[in-house]
Design an enzyme around this catalytic site. Structure first.
Site, PDB file in Angstrom:
ATOM      1  N   HIS A  96      33.502  12.444 -51.324  1.00 57.71           N
ATOM      2  CA  HIS A  96      33.282  13.861 -51.674  1.00 57.71           C
ATOM      3  C   HIS A  96      31.975  14.381 -51.069  1.00 57.71           C
ATOM      4  O   HIS A  96      31.899  15.528 -50.629  1.00 57.71           O
ATOM      5  CB  HIS A  96      33.284  14.053 -53.195  1.00 57.71           C
ATOM      6  N   HIS A 252      42.595  18.755 -53.515  1.00 52.01           N
ATOM      7  CA  HIS A 252      41.693  17.604 -53.587  1.00 52.01           C
ATOM      8  C   HIS A 252      42.059  16.557 -52.546  1.00 52.01           C
ATOM      9  O   HIS A 252      41.180  15.887 -51.989  1.00 52.01           O
ATOM     10  CB  HIS A 252      41.651  16.996 -54.992  1.00 52.01           C
ATOM     11  N   ASP A 256      39.529  14.850 -49.920  1.00 47.84           N
ATOM     12  CA  ASP A 256      39.405  13.421 -49.623  1.00 47.84           C
ATOM     13  C   ASP A 256      39.647  13.145 -48.137  1.00 47.84           C
ATOM     14  O   ASP A 256      38.943  12.341 -47.515  1.00 47.84           O
ATOM     15  CB  ASP A 256      40.416  12.620 -50.451  1.00 47.84           C
ATOM     16  N   HIS A 278      43.201   7.091 -49.403  1.00 46.49           N
ATOM     17  CA  HIS A 278      41.998   6.736 -48.646  1.00 46.49           C
ATOM     18  C   HIS A 278      42.319   5.711 -47.555  1.00 46.49           C
ATOM     19  O   HIS A 278      41.723   5.741 -46.477  1.00 46.49           O
ATOM     20  CB  HIS A 278      40.906   6.216 -49.580  1.00 46.49           C
TER      21      HIS A 278
END
Ligand SMILES: [Zn+2]
Length: 300
Positions: A96, A252, A256, A278
């Site tokens: 973030h 969001h 990411d 991720h």
């Protein structure tokens, strides 16, 4: 509709760079403290100007160790966050903060940390954007040449994929699909500018699922997770509404994605992530940094 932050931030937001064509660093330093999502321990970060391109990490308690430039090859764990193993030790949950720096147009900065994790703050990038606004941005002229893609680049993990297509500007898109009705299918895309990042992406918070929370806690993870720093989904409802955007989860995911791509510097490309994670994002960052070699043509 854009999330409306407090008046203080609106005032600070007046002078973001118009696009990503120039290099910027911070004018001065700014610091934030908070708990790490996974360790639950207090962590501290001081951001400051850097003299060289890229994002550089040092340890506040061991400044003599110097700085290390972040790159995708340092990623060693992507299960719940993006965690790095630096020469100075582990550093978790960098995504973030890196999204905030790169999204706001910063191309080089020093990140001095105390603790092994970047604080989660409110689960979004908004507090980091405020810290960056507080520090101010300093112009450095044209951004160093970025290699442009000459062909599409795709990474795939199971049914998830992320692709980067040749383009003259950065645009990003993400799609998520969850069986939980509160999220379901969501798609979000935009041609990115620092202003749009600050308004449309930075405020979107981390989300998780109620049935996973107890398992993760029992495994010693998310010790710092709480209802004020992550949205928690329970099937067809949220345990802690209101949402900042109706489609906050997919926004969001884009946050990411940007944070993970920032490990290699934001690309000049059209990027799409389907059911991103991720692991997937950092694989794309690695592929992009490899393609940044002699086979790609330099930007005009
Ligand atoms: Zn996140």
């Amino acid at each position: 509709m854009a999330f409306q932050p407090g008046r203080r931030l609106e005032v600070l937001m007046l002078s973001w760079p118009a696009d990503y064509s120039d290099a910027w660093t911070l004018s001065q330093s700014a610091a934030r403290n908070g708990v790490g999502l996974h360790s639950g321990a207090q962590c501290r970060v001081r951001l400051g100007p850097a003299e060289r391109d890229g994002f550089w990490v040092g340890r506040l308690q061991h400044p003599q160790q110097g700085l290390q430039r972040l790159e995708p090859a340092l990623v060693t764990e992507t299960r719940l966050c993006t965690a790095l193993t630096l020469d100075s030790g582990p550093l978790a949950t960098v995504e973030h903060l890196l999204a905030a720096l790169a999204g706001c147009g910063i191309t080089q900065a020093e990140i001095w940390v105390e603790g092994d994790e970047i604080p989660l703050l409110d689960g979004s990038a908004l507090n980091w954007v405020e810290a960056i606004a507080e520090a101010g941005l300093a112009p450095l002229g044209a951004r160093p040449p970025v290699a442009l893609l000459t062909a599409p680049l795709t990474v795939q993990q199971g049914i998830s994929f992320a692709t980067a297509l040749p383009a003259q500007r950065l645009s990003v898109a993400a799609a998520v699909e969850y069986p939980q009705a509160a999220i379901g299918r969501q798609v979000f895309s935009l041609e990115l500018t620092p202003q749009r990042f600050v308004e449309e992406i930075a405020p979107a918070r981390t989300f998780g699922f109620r049935d996973q929370v107890d398992q993760l806690r029992a495994a010693g993870l998310i010790q710092g997770g709480a209802l004020d720093n992550a949205l928690v989904c329970d099937g067809d409802r949220w345990l802690n509404p209101p949402l900042r955007f109706a489609d906050e989860p997919v926004r969001h995911k884009l946050l990411d994605l940007l944070g993970d791509l920032a490990l290699a510097g934001l690309p000049v490309a059209q990027v799409f992530a389907y059911r991103g994670s991720h692991g997937l994002h950092t694989a794309l960052a690695t592929a992009l940094s490899v393609s940044n070699g002699p086979s790609a043509s330099p930007a005009p």
